[in-house]
Design a protein around this motif. Sequence first.
Motif, PDB file in Angstrom:
ATOM      1  N   ALA A   1      24.026 -41.356  24.783  1.00 27.99           N
ATOM      2  CA  ALA A   1      24.626 -40.061  24.406  1.00 27.99           C
ATOM      3  C   ALA A   1      25.252 -40.114  23.013  1.00 27.99           C
ATOM      4  N   CYS A   2      24.491 -40.532  22.036  1.00 26.48           N
ATOM      5  CA  CYS A   2      25.005 -40.646  20.668  1.00 26.48           C
ATOM      6  C   CYS A   2      25.381 -39.276  20.113  1.00 26.48           C
ATOM      7  N   LYS A   3      26.563 -39.206  19.517  1.00 25.26           N
ATOM      8  CA  LYS A   3      27.038 -37.992  18.842  1.00 25.26           C
ATOM      9  C   LYS A   3      27.076 -38.304  17.354  1.00 25.26           C
ATOM     10  N   LEU A   4      26.215 -37.641  16.590  1.00 27.21           N
ATOM     11  CA  LEU A   4      25.927 -38.082  15.234  1.00 27.21           C
ATOM     12  C   LEU A   4      26.248 -37.026  14.186  1.00 27.21           C
ATOM     13  N   ASP A   5      26.817 -37.505  13.083  1.00 26.34           N
ATOM     14  CA  ASP A   5      27.000 -36.671  11.897  1.00 26.34           C
ATOM     15  C   ASP A   5      25.758 -36.771  11.024  1.00 26.34           C
ATOM     16  N   ASP A   6      25.683 -35.898  10.034  1.00 29.92           N
ATOM     17  CA  ASP A   6      24.551 -35.914   9.113  1.00 29.92           C
ATOM     18  C   ASP A   6      24.385 -37.305   8.496  1.00 29.92           C
ATOM     19  N   GLY A   7      23.160 -37.812   8.511  1.00 32.45           N
ATOM     20  CA  GLY A   7      22.861 -39.114   7.926  1.00 32.45           C
ATOM     21  C   GLY A   7      23.029 -40.285   8.878  1.00 32.45           C
TER      22      GLY A   7
ATOM     23  N   ARG B   1      17.720 -39.856  13.873  1.00 32.18           N
ATOM     24  CA  ARG B   1      18.695 -39.697  12.792  1.00 32.18           C
ATOM     25  C   ARG B   1      18.900 -38.210  12.497  1.00 32.18           C
ATOM     26  N   VAL B   2      20.133 -37.858  12.180  1.00 32.48           N
ATOM     27  CA  VAL B   2      20.431 -36.474  11.815  1.00 32.48           C
ATOM     28  C   VAL B   2      20.159 -36.265  10.331  1.00 32.48           C
ATOM     29  N   GLU B   3      19.331 -35.283  10.055  1.00 30.53           N
ATOM     30  CA  GLU B   3      18.993 -34.917   8.671  1.00 30.53           C
ATOM     31  C   GLU B   3      19.165 -33.403   8.525  1.00 30.53           C
ATOM     32  N   ASP B   4      20.020 -33.008   7.608  1.00 29.21           N
ATOM     33  CA  ASP B   4      20.269 -31.582   7.356  1.00 29.21           C
ATOM     34  C   ASP B   4      20.620 -30.834   8.644  1.00 29.21           C
TER      35      ASP B   4
ATOM     36  N   THR C   1      11.203 -33.097  14.499  1.00 27.05           N
ATOM     37  CA  THR C   1      12.431 -32.713  15.189  1.00 27.05           C
ATOM     38  C   THR C   1      12.502 -33.360  16.565  1.00 27.05           C
ATOM     39  N   ALA C   2      13.638 -34.007  16.826  1.00 25.43           N
ATOM     40  CA  ALA C   2      13.901 -34.577  18.147  1.00 25.43           C
ATOM     41  C   ALA C   2      14.584 -33.477  18.960  1.00 25.43           C
ATOM     42  N   TRP C   3      13.794 -32.658  19.621  1.00 21.66           N
ATOM     43  CA  TRP C   3      14.325 -31.433  20.211  1.00 21.66           C
ATOM     44  C   TRP C   3      15.161 -31.667  21.461  1.00 21.66           C
TER      45      TRP C   3
END
Length: 341
Positions: free
Chosen positions: A24-30, A39-42, A4-6
């Motif tokens: 300041a990346c705003k990321l959706d799942d995947g 990376r965003v996972e779940d 986890t990237a807390w």
Amino acid sequence: MSQTAWLSKELSSGKILCQACAQACKLDDGEYGICGVRRVEDGELKLLVYGLAAAVNVDPVEKKPMFHFLPKSRAFSVGTVGCNLSCKFCQNHEISQYSKENNHKIAGHELPPEQIVALAIENKCDSIAYTYNEPIVFFEYTYDTAKLAHEKGIKNIYVTSGYETKKAIDLLQPYIDGMNIDIKSFSDEFYKEICGARLKPVLEAVKYAHEKGIWVEITTLLISGKNDSDEEIRSIARFIADLDTSIPWHLSAFHPMYKMLDVERTPESTLLRAYKIGQEEGLKYLYVGNIDNEDHESTYCPSCKTRVIDRSGNIGQFVTNELDAEGTCPKCGYKLEGVWK
């Protein structure tokens, strides 16, 4: 390894905001961050390179370059793949741009924080340097390692492009003793076109790290026709001097690399011109790099001008330090600024 990237938070939109760097990346799942390793996972931001080192060496601390930080000591140096910038002149592009240029593939061998600290002790290193690629992209890995290192009396160094958020610097401050921060140019256009970044966050990070009491040294790679005008060199020198004339400034020669193979190597005369401009702006400690020039790589007492740290040969190869553990000049008693013990 993934963890986890807390240093992140969920937004009302459902996107995950990475709070490590100024991108300041705003990321959706995947989705991956600009760095290629977050990376965003779940619904949770993951650091894909946690505990995965792509480069490891025992280096002289002078090679970072840190010239006012435990001279003649060893730094255990570690880096991963990934970077939040995309500098066209990157000397470590094989690892910094690896994930972005290989369909988000991750590379590295397992090296958890506990093992890094153990190896630093085994190799008689007084510090651990997070370097080779941009350390803020593997923030949680560096944080855990630096905290363990401090418990063992080992200092920590960030070698960085200066894109840390204030929140990241606040968290790092108890454990990071020194930072070498690049000011690559004083032109926002240069940052946008050549580095995929902006100038303002870098200047803010330099100021904030200095305010927090972290020992800061600055590096500028001078590239012919790109950032080497008198005006731009003077602007950087003035910015540093306005902040603190005691901040060391390393002026390094560019050599053709990565996507800038058509640009000539920086002549020594450019570095010496910049050195002189830095002196005119009142900077106490100026150094040239990537060339062999002992007179301009050595440290002089600002008060009596005695050469108190002599450097020759390859970086960190031959270092003679005349200062005591407090950084005191043996001739006049001036206490030079730095981390000496």
